[in-house]
Design a protein around this motif. Structure first.
Motif, PDB file in Angstrom:
ATOM      1  N   SER A 165      -2.671   2.702  -4.388  1.00 64.70           N
ATOM      2  CA  SER A 165      -2.591   3.923  -4.091  1.00 64.70           C
ATOM      3  C   SER A 165      -3.783   4.839  -4.166  1.00 64.70           C
ATOM      4  O   SER A 165      -4.826   4.157  -4.977  1.00 64.70           O
ATOM      5  N   ARG A 166      -4.197   5.791  -3.567  1.00 66.49           N
ATOM      6  CA  ARG A 166      -5.509   6.497  -4.079  1.00 66.49           C
ATOM      7  C   ARG A 166      -5.056   7.416  -5.340  1.00 66.49           C
ATOM      8  O   ARG A 166      -6.085   7.920  -5.950  1.00 66.49           O
TER       9      ARG A 166
ATOM     10  N   VAL B 257      -6.295   5.979   8.876  1.00 67.83           N
ATOM     11  CA  VAL B 257      -5.254   5.510   7.685  1.00 67.83           C
ATOM     12  C   VAL B 257      -4.094   4.658   8.124  1.00 67.83           C
ATOM     13  O   VAL B 257      -3.797   3.779   7.719  1.00 67.83           O
ATOM     14  N   ASN B 258      -3.449   5.176   9.313  1.00 71.59           N
ATOM     15  CA  ASN B 258      -2.393   4.610   9.925  1.00 71.59           C
ATOM     16  C   ASN B 258      -2.586   3.540  10.924  1.00 71.59           C
ATOM     17  O   ASN B 258      -1.514   2.555  10.802  1.00 71.59           O
TER      18      ASN B 258
ATOM     19  N   THR C 141       0.665  -1.125   0.076  1.00 72.89           N
ATOM     20  CA  THR C 141       0.205  -0.025  -0.026  1.00 72.89           C
ATOM     21  C   THR C 141       0.859   1.213   0.022  1.00 72.89           C
ATOM     22  O   THR C 141       2.077   1.201   0.438  1.00 72.89           O
ATOM     23  N   GLY C 142       0.515   2.440  -0.332  1.00 72.68           N
ATOM     24  CA  GLY C 142       1.137   3.642  -0.521  1.00 72.68           C
ATOM     25  C   GLY C 142       2.257   3.316  -1.288  1.00 72.68           C
ATOM     26  O   GLY C 142       3.239   4.212  -0.962  1.00 72.68           O
ATOM     27  N   SER C 143       2.140   2.656  -2.488  1.00 72.56           N
ATOM     28  CA  SER C 143       3.194   2.378  -3.457  1.00 72.56           C
ATOM     29  C   SER C 143       3.517   3.395  -4.455  1.00 72.56           C
ATOM     30  O   SER C 143       4.241   3.262  -5.465  1.00 72.56           O
TER      31      SER C 143
ATOM     32  N   ALA D  52       1.207   2.588   3.176  1.00 75.98           N
ATOM     33  CA  ALA D  52       0.480   4.144   3.407  1.00 75.98           C
ATOM     34  C   ALA D  52       0.297   4.887   4.454  1.00 75.98           C
ATOM     35  O   ALA D  52       0.041   4.050   5.705  1.00 75.98           O
TER      36      ALA D  52
ATOM     37  N   ASP E  65      -8.576   3.371  -1.971  1.00 76.19           N
ATOM     38  CA  ASP E  65      -8.488   3.926  -0.704  1.00 76.19           C
ATOM     39  C   ASP E  65      -8.713   3.012   0.709  1.00 76.19           C
ATOM     40  O   ASP E  65      -9.555   2.640   0.953  1.00 76.19           O
TER      41      ASP E  65
ATOM     42  N   HIS F  19       2.114  -2.612   4.659  1.00 73.53           N
ATOM     43  CA  HIS F  19       1.486  -1.454   4.886  1.00 73.53           C
ATOM     44  C   HIS F  19       2.352  -0.170   4.951  1.00 73.53           C
ATOM     45  O   HIS F  19       2.710   0.286   6.032  1.00 73.53           O
TER      46      HIS F  19
ATOM     47  N   ILE G 104      -0.353   8.930   6.848  1.00 69.13           N
ATOM     48  CA  ILE G 104      -0.348  10.262   6.804  1.00 69.13           C
ATOM     49  C   ILE G 104      -0.100  10.854   8.284  1.00 69.13           C
ATOM     50  O   ILE G 104       0.424  10.189   9.078  1.00 69.13           O
TER      51      ILE G 104
ATOM     52  N   GLY H  39       6.732   3.291   0.158  1.00 66.76           N
ATOM     53  CA  GLY H  39       6.105   2.181  -0.601  1.00 66.76           C
ATOM     54  C   GLY H  39       6.494   2.085  -1.842  1.00 66.76           C
ATOM     55  O   GLY H  39       6.748   0.917  -2.304  1.00 66.76           O
TER      56      GLY H  39
END
Length: 253
Positions: free
Chosen positions: A41-42, A115-116, A16-18, A93, A64, A91, A95, A23
């Motif tokens: 990713s979003r 999110v976290n 995620t968050g790649s 991702a 998301d 994991h 913020i 990521g």
């Protein structure tokens, strides 16, 4: 690589968050180590660019993960596109929101924890459930922080989330490791990414941080790749419930 067990050949991994930062670096490293990688990713433009750069080892999925009701459908889509269940999840991702504790916004508190903390647990819960059902081994890697161990001013929600991440990975390890699922984490120090941009733009703060790092330098996203590959690979077959700090020695000093 195969002699040491440091290979991900034939594995399916979700990062995620790649689309950027840590990521992205881990996703690229996993592909280089032989894994097929699902990038989530979003931001469609970012994730598609990363997937194009990696090539046929990567598939982009726009989503998301903090919208937890959609997680089962996302995993269904990934499994369909990758022709099988996931072996690894990272994991990455995350913020951040900076504000004094006495003024900290309740809305931002909820957003940071969603999110976290909540999203990583729910995602691992769904993937772990499927791995247990199919009697498949797995490796789940959470991303902690310096704040998993110590406090930093003005980031109370981030500190709470990353402390919680350490608790989740220990709990999941206790419940799942006897059934073939290892759960660990990586604890980055100060890595220059978009998430830490504000800290790096403050010259006084930057120098104070640098003075606390025994190695005398800040980290790069690439510094997390080797530890992530190790934890995901057979080389870490007897490693579970651990938060591996990759911080230039900060928490040991």
């Amino acid at each position: 690589m195969s002699d040491t067990g440091l290979t991900l050949q034939g594995k399916r991994a979700l990062v995620t968050g790649s689309g950027r930062g840590i990521g992205r670096a881990i996703a690229e490293g996993f592909a280089a180590a032989g894994a097929r990688v699902a990038l989530v990713s979003r931001t469609a433009s970012e994730i598609k660019e990363v997937a194009a750069g990696i090539g046929h080892y990567a598939t982009a999925f726009v989503g998301d993960v903090s919208h937890t009701p959609s997680i089962p459908a996302l995993i269904d889509e990934i499994e369909h596109e990758m022709d099988g269940g996931l072996d690894i999840v990272v994991h990455a991702a995350g913020i951040q929101h900076r504000q004094a504790a006495e003024d900290f916004s309740h809305t931002e508190w909820d957003r940071v924890l969603a999110v976290n903390l909540t999203a990583p647990f729910m995602l691992s819960q769904e993937i772990g459930k499927r791995q247990l059902r199919d009697a498949r081994e797995g490796s789940h890697i959470f991303v902690g922080s310096l704040t998993s161990h110590l406090s930093v001013p003005d980031v109370v929600a981030y500190t709470a989330s990353k402390s919680g991440v350490y608790g989740i990975l220990r709990s999941l390890s206790s419940e799942w490791s006897s059934r073939g699922i290892r759960v660990n984490g990586i604890g980055p120090g100060y890595i220059h990414t978009k998430l830490t941009e504000a800290a790096f733009n403050d010259s006084d703060r930057k120098q104070k941080m640098l003075a606390r790092i025994p190695m005398g330098r800040f980290g790069k996203p690439e510094d997390l790749v080797g530890p992530a590959i190790f934890l995901a690979s057979p080389a870490a077959g007897y490693v579970t419930g651990q938060l591996l700090m990759v911080d230039g020695g900060w928490t040991a000093a």
